[in-house]
Design a protein around this motif. Structure first.
Motif, mmCIF file in Angstrom:
data_model
loop_
_atom_site.group_PDB
_atom_site.id
_atom_site.type_symbol
_atom_site.label_atom_id
_atom_site.label_comp_id
_atom_site.label_asym_id
_atom_site.label_seq_id
_atom_site.Cartn_x
_atom_site.Cartn_y
_atom_site.Cartn_z
ATOM 1 N N PRO A 283 33.718 47.360 -12.015
ATOM 2 C CA PRO A 283 34.917 48.082 -11.594
ATOM 3 C C PRO A 283 35.153 47.952 -10.087
ATOM 4 C CG PRO A 283 33.251 49.592 -12.491
ATOM 5 C CD PRO A 283 32.684 48.214 -12.532
ATOM 6 N N PRO B 18 37.241 50.213 -7.928
ATOM 7 C CA PRO B 18 38.112 51.384 -7.788
ATOM 8 C C PRO B 18 38.904 51.351 -6.486
ATOM 9 C CG PRO B 18 35.804 52.020 -7.547
ATOM 10 C CD PRO B 18 35.828 50.561 -7.867
ATOM 11 N N ALA C 168 48.808 55.397 -11.798
ATOM 12 C CA ALA C 168 47.934 54.762 -12.788
ATOM 13 C C ALA C 168 48.584 54.756 -14.169
ATOM 14 C CB ALA C 168 46.584 55.481 -12.833
ATOM 15 N N VAL D 237 43.250 59.811 -7.070
ATOM 16 C CA VAL D 237 42.061 59.467 -7.862
ATOM 17 C C VAL D 237 41.607 58.090 -7.418
ATOM 18 C CG1 VAL D 237 42.665 60.830 -9.905
ATOM 19 C CG2 VAL D 237 43.492 58.491 -9.722
ATOM 20 N N ARG D 238 40.358 57.756 -7.735
ATOM 21 C CA ARG D 238 39.841 56.414 -7.458
ATOM 22 C C ARG D 238 39.509 55.792 -8.801
ATOM 23 N NH1 ARG D 238 38.485 54.330 -2.930
ATOM 24 N NH2 ARG D 238 36.703 53.193 -3.728
ATOM 25 N N LEU D 239 40.223 54.707 -9.117
ATOM 26 C CA LEU D 239 39.928 54.018 -10.368
ATOM 27 C C LEU D 239 40.340 52.564 -10.275
ATOM 28 C CD1 LEU D 239 42.797 53.644 -12.112
ATOM 29 C CD2 LEU D 239 42.459 56.064 -12.441
ATOM 30 N N ASP D 240 39.807 51.776 -11.186
ATOM 31 C CA ASP D 240 40.167 50.370 -11.288
ATOM 32 C C ASP D 240 41.387 50.299 -12.192
ATOM 33 O OD1 ASP D 240 40.378 47.703 -12.349
ATOM 34 O OD2 ASP D 240 38.373 47.318 -11.567
ATOM 35 N N PHE E 88 41.649 50.485 -16.303
ATOM 36 C CA PHE E 88 42.372 51.623 -16.858
ATOM 37 C C PHE E 88 43.464 51.155 -17.807
ATOM 38 C CE2 PHE E 88 45.811 54.802 -16.642
ATOM 39 C CZ PHE E 88 45.119 55.909 -17.107
#
Length: 189
Positions: free
Chosen positions: A141, A143, A151, A181-184, A188
């Motif tokens: 990932p 992020p 997202a 938020v922290r995400l890939d 996602f």
């Protein structure tokens, strides 16, 4: 103790044995336990004088083994997905090339719309194959900061590209939509 005695009755008294079973702890949890027993023998007379028994909680060990087996199954599924994707990708490329040749040879007022539809469906299958290839590859990932709204909107935009989801609408409500938020985003989606 009574539970252990009950299980000891099932063990063979004159040789080393191991029995794995489950006990219910006082707090209601189910524990995997291993009961091992071996005979105690008087060294002088050679007579059996008793049984030595050990009860060991193996719940965590069994949980780790199940996790490892699950990971191995997922790895096998990933390998199969990559193989399948490669096998499908080559005929798709051939179909796509043939459609391009046929499109160039037909009267534009004739069946070129059909060829465009076929080409569109080939493209859709190709994207599905690419997704399979992505599934089979180990992914790390990456992020990045974004909002929940961003997202979800990106994922919704991607889904709408497919013909089956063109009419899907999205309504987002809630106080947390603009929270960071922290995400890939790719994972996602």
């Amino acid at each position: 103790r009574e539970e252990v005695r009950h299980h000891l009755d099932r063990l063979v008294p004159d040789r080393y044995t191991i029995l794995e079973t489950q006990f219910v702890a006082r707090d209601g949890r189910t524990l995997d336990v291993e009961i091992s027993s071996s005979p105690r023998v008087d060294l002088v007379s050679g007579q059996r004088t008793g049984t030595r028994c050990y009860v060991r909680d193996v719940t965590e060990r069994n949980r780790m083994q199940r996790m490892l087996q699950q990971k191995e199954r997922f790895a096998a599924i990933g390998e199969m997905a990559v193989t399948l994707a490669h096998e499908i990708k080559n005929p798709l490329a051939g179909i796509s090339g043939a459609i391009q040749v046929l499109t160039g040879r037909t009267d534009p007022r004739g069946g070129s719309g059909i060829f465009q539809e076929i080409q569109s469906q080939v493209g859709r299958l190709n994207r599905l194959v690419e997704d399979l290839l992505q599934f089979g590859r180990p992914m790390a990932p990456h992020p990045a900061p974004m909002t929940v709204r961003e997202a979800v909107a990106r994922a919704h935009a991607m889904v709408r590209e497919g013909d089956d989801f063109r009419d899907v609408s999205l309504r987002m409500e809630g106080d947390a939509l603009d929270d960071p938020v922290r995400l890939d985003a790719s994972l996602f989606q």
